[in-house]
Design a protein around this motif. Sequence first.
Motif, mmCIF file in Angstrom:
data_model
loop_
_atom_site.group_PDB
_atom_site.id
_atom_site.type_symbol
_atom_site.label_atom_id
_atom_site.label_comp_id
_atom_site.label_asym_id
_atom_site.label_seq_id
_atom_site.Cartn_x
_atom_site.Cartn_y
_atom_site.Cartn_z
ATOM 1 N N PHE A 125 1.719 -7.694 -4.870
ATOM 2 C CA PHE A 125 2.987 -8.003 -5.530
ATOM 3 C C PHE A 125 4.094 -7.062 -5.067
ATOM 4 O O PHE A 125 5.278 -7.436 -5.027
ATOM 5 N N PHE A 126 3.737 -5.822 -4.734
ATOM 6 C CA PHE A 126 4.712 -4.899 -4.151
ATOM 7 C C PHE A 126 5.228 -5.463 -2.832
ATOM 8 O O PHE A 126 6.437 -5.411 -2.548
ATOM 9 N N ALA A 127 4.316 -6.038 -2.026
ATOM 10 C CA ALA A 127 4.723 -6.689 -0.771
ATOM 11 C C ALA A 127 5.670 -7.853 -1.055
ATOM 12 O O ALA A 127 6.647 -8.069 -0.319
ATOM 13 N N VAL A 128 5.384 -8.600 -2.126
ATOM 14 C CA VAL A 128 6.272 -9.703 -2.534
ATOM 15 C C VAL A 128 7.691 -9.187 -2.725
ATOM 16 O O VAL A 128 8.665 -9.761 -2.212
ATOM 17 N N GLN A 129 7.815 -8.083 -3.460
ATOM 18 C CA GLN A 129 9.141 -7.537 -3.746
ATOM 19 C C GLN A 129 9.829 -7.020 -2.489
ATOM 20 O O GLN A 129 11.054 -7.107 -2.363
ATOM 21 N N ILE A 130 9.049 -6.486 -1.546
ATOM 22 C CA ILE A 130 9.636 -6.034 -0.280
ATOM 23 C C ILE A 130 10.215 -7.224 0.493
ATOM 24 O O ILE A 130 11.329 -7.148 1.037
ATOM 25 N N ILE A 148 12.734 -0.603 5.594
ATOM 26 C CA ILE A 148 11.513 -0.179 6.278
ATOM 27 C C ILE A 148 11.236 1.303 6.011
ATOM 28 O O ILE A 148 10.088 1.700 5.778
ATOM 29 N N ILE A 149 12.290 2.127 6.032
ATOM 30 C CA ILE A 149 12.123 3.554 5.713
ATOM 31 C C ILE A 149 11.616 3.724 4.282
ATOM 32 O O ILE A 149 10.711 4.528 4.012
ATOM 33 N N TYR A 150 12.192 2.950 3.359
ATOM 34 C CA TYR A 150 11.743 2.989 1.959
ATOM 35 C C TYR A 150 10.272 2.594 1.864
ATOM 36 O O TYR A 150 9.484 3.241 1.155
ATOM 37 N N LEU A 151 9.881 1.552 2.590
ATOM 38 C CA LEU A 151 8.493 1.089 2.559
ATOM 39 C C LEU A 151 7.545 2.146 3.133
ATOM 40 O O LEU A 151 6.490 2.416 2.550
ATOM 41 N N ILE A 152 7.928 2.749 4.249
ATOM 42 C CA ILE A 152 7.089 3.789 4.861
ATOM 43 C C ILE A 152 6.926 4.976 3.912
ATOM 44 O O ILE A 152 5.829 5.516 3.753
ATOM 45 N N ALA A 153 8.029 5.357 3.264
ATOM 46 C CA ALA A 153 7.969 6.467 2.315
ATOM 47 C C ALA A 153 7.060 6.134 1.143
ATOM 48 O O ALA A 153 6.259 6.983 0.690
ATOM 49 N N ALA A 154 7.148 4.904 0.654
ATOM 50 C CA ALA A 154 6.302 4.485 -0.472
ATOM 51 C C ALA A 154 4.827 4.516 -0.083
ATOM 52 O O ALA A 154 3.982 5.017 -0.840
ATOM 53 N N ILE A 155 4.514 3.987 1.106
ATOM 54 C CA ILE A 155 3.126 3.970 1.569
ATOM 55 C C ILE A 155 2.605 5.391 1.751
ATOM 56 O O ILE A 155 1.469 5.715 1.351
ATOM 57 N N ALA A 156 3.441 6.274 2.333
ATOM 58 C CA ALA A 156 3.032 7.664 2.554
ATOM 59 C C ALA A 156 2.744 8.365 1.222
ATOM 60 O O ALA A 156 1.741 9.081 1.082
ATOM 61 N N LEU A 157 3.598 8.157 0.247
ATOM 62 C CA LEU A 157 3.408 8.792 -1.062
ATOM 63 C C LEU A 157 2.176 8.231 -1.772
ATOM 64 O O LEU A 157 1.458 8.974 -2.465
ATOM 65 N N LEU A 158 1.928 6.947 -1.602
ATOM 66 C CA LEU A 158 0.738 6.349 -2.214
ATOM 67 C C LEU A 158 -0.538 6.900 -1.580
ATOM 68 O O LEU A 158 -1.518 7.185 -2.283
ATOM 69 N N PHE A 159 -0.530 7.064 -0.255
ATOM 70 C CA PHE A 159 -1.691 7.659 0.412
ATOM 71 C C PHE A 159 -1.881 9.109 -0.038
ATOM 72 O O PHE A 159 -3.008 9.555 -0.279
ATOM 73 N N LEU A 160 -0.787 9.847 -0.147
ATOM 74 C CA LEU A 160 -0.861 11.233 -0.609
ATOM 75 C C LEU A 160 -1.437 11.296 -2.010
ATOM 76 O O LEU A 160 -2.301 12.135 -2.309
ATOM 77 N N ASN A 161 -0.985 10.399 -2.857
ATOM 78 C CA ASN A 161 -1.494 10.366 -4.220
ATOM 79 C C ASN A 161 -2.970 9.978 -4.253
ATOM 80 O O ASN A 161 -3.744 10.498 -5.069
ATOM 81 N N TYR A 162 -3.355 9.074 -3.346
ATOM 82 C CA TYR A 162 -4.762 8.653 -3.290
ATOM 83 C C TYR A 162 -5.680 9.833 -2.981
ATOM 84 O O TYR A 162 -6.743 9.990 -3.599
ATOM 85 N N PHE A 163 -5.271 10.679 -2.038
ATOM 86 C CA PHE A 163 -6.125 11.799 -1.643
ATOM 87 C C PHE A 163 -6.026 12.983 -2.606
ATOM 88 O O PHE A 163 -7.007 13.702 -2.815
ATOM 89 N N LEU A 164 -4.850 13.172 -3.208
ATOM 90 C CA LEU A 164 -4.681 14.302 -4.124
ATOM 91 C C LEU A 164 -5.025 13.956 -5.567
ATOM 92 O O LEU A 164 -5.290 14.857 -6.374
ATOM 93 N N GLY A 165 -4.993 12.671 -5.885
ATOM 94 C CA GLY A 165 -5.343 12.240 -7.238
ATOM 95 C C GLY A 165 -4.390 12.733 -8.307
ATOM 96 O O GLY A 165 -4.804 13.096 -9.414
ATOM 97 N N ILE A 166 -3.085 12.768 -7.978
ATOM 98 C CA ILE A 166 -2.097 13.261 -8.945
ATOM 99 C C ILE A 166 -1.964 12.295 -10.116
ATOM 100 O O ILE A 166 -1.938 12.706 -11.278
ATOM 101 N N PHE A 167 -1.857 11.018 -9.814
ATOM 102 C CA PHE A 167 -1.778 9.971 -10.832
ATOM 103 C C PHE A 167 -2.845 8.918 -10.538
ATOM 104 O O PHE A 167 -3.247 8.751 -9.384
ATOM 105 N N PRO A 168 -3.290 8.183 -11.558
ATOM 106 C CA PRO A 168 -4.152 7.023 -11.275
ATOM 107 C C PRO A 168 -3.423 6.073 -10.323
ATOM 108 O O PRO A 168 -2.225 5.816 -10.493
ATOM 109 N N MET A 169 -4.115 5.555 -9.311
ATOM 110 C CA MET A 169 -3.470 4.725 -8.298
ATOM 111 C C MET A 169 -2.774 3.512 -8.905
ATOM 112 O O MET A 169 -1.713 3.092 -8.442
ATOM 113 N N LEU A 170 -3.371 2.932 -9.944
ATOM 114 C CA LEU A 170 -2.754 1.773 -10.578
ATOM 115 C C LEU A 170 -1.359 2.118 -11.078
ATOM 116 O O LEU A 170 -0.409 1.348 -10.885
#
Length: 227
Positions: A89-94, A109-131
Amino acid sequence: MSRENRLGIAPIWPIIWAVIYLAILILGIIAPTGDLITTIKLGGICLCLLYVILTFPHDYLLILAMLATSVSDIILALNNTSTAGIITFFAVQIFHLLRLGWANARAIIIYLIAAIALLFLNYFLGIFPMLYAVCAFYATTLILNLYSAWSWFHASPKNLHAASALLGFTLFLCCDLCVGISYLALIEVLPVFCYGLANFFAWFFYYPSQILVSNSSKCAIIEDKGR
């Protein structure tokens, strides 16, 4: 040429949409968890995709957005808290951001890259639940689309495609607020009775939002001017 034809709406489509919407509302009251209502909901969204393909065949971004919407709804029908469904659904909004012109393609595209990078960072660091992290980016992008639709309508207040975009994304936001209430009831932050009520109103807003968004093609403006 009639306004209906300029909007690209054949008379049969409003009848189909009305029948599906009434079925969703009625079954949402008498059989909210049955396979029948799920099939009708998914069929209704897929019909919106078909409508866009037939009516606005050159609006590739709208077609991609509606295709991704159909995929998202199928995933969420199987698991309504699926992170993969929210990512889709995030892709839908993009796709909608790109077609509505919130910013130039490079900025999006820069916004999308930044979002993906932050999501990957969060996935590995576990700062917030991914959902929650994915939902935050999804909600931000939806609000940007609502702003984009408002800007389009403000610039062309007599354009019914722009009006469809604005109302469609407003109802989209109302739907997602209901989804949020439903989730909070599911995890018992809110009273349990809110769950079924919120799910009913989510589709009360969601299906008309998709019909309206399906009629918000910017390509239609070009086609109308050429006639």
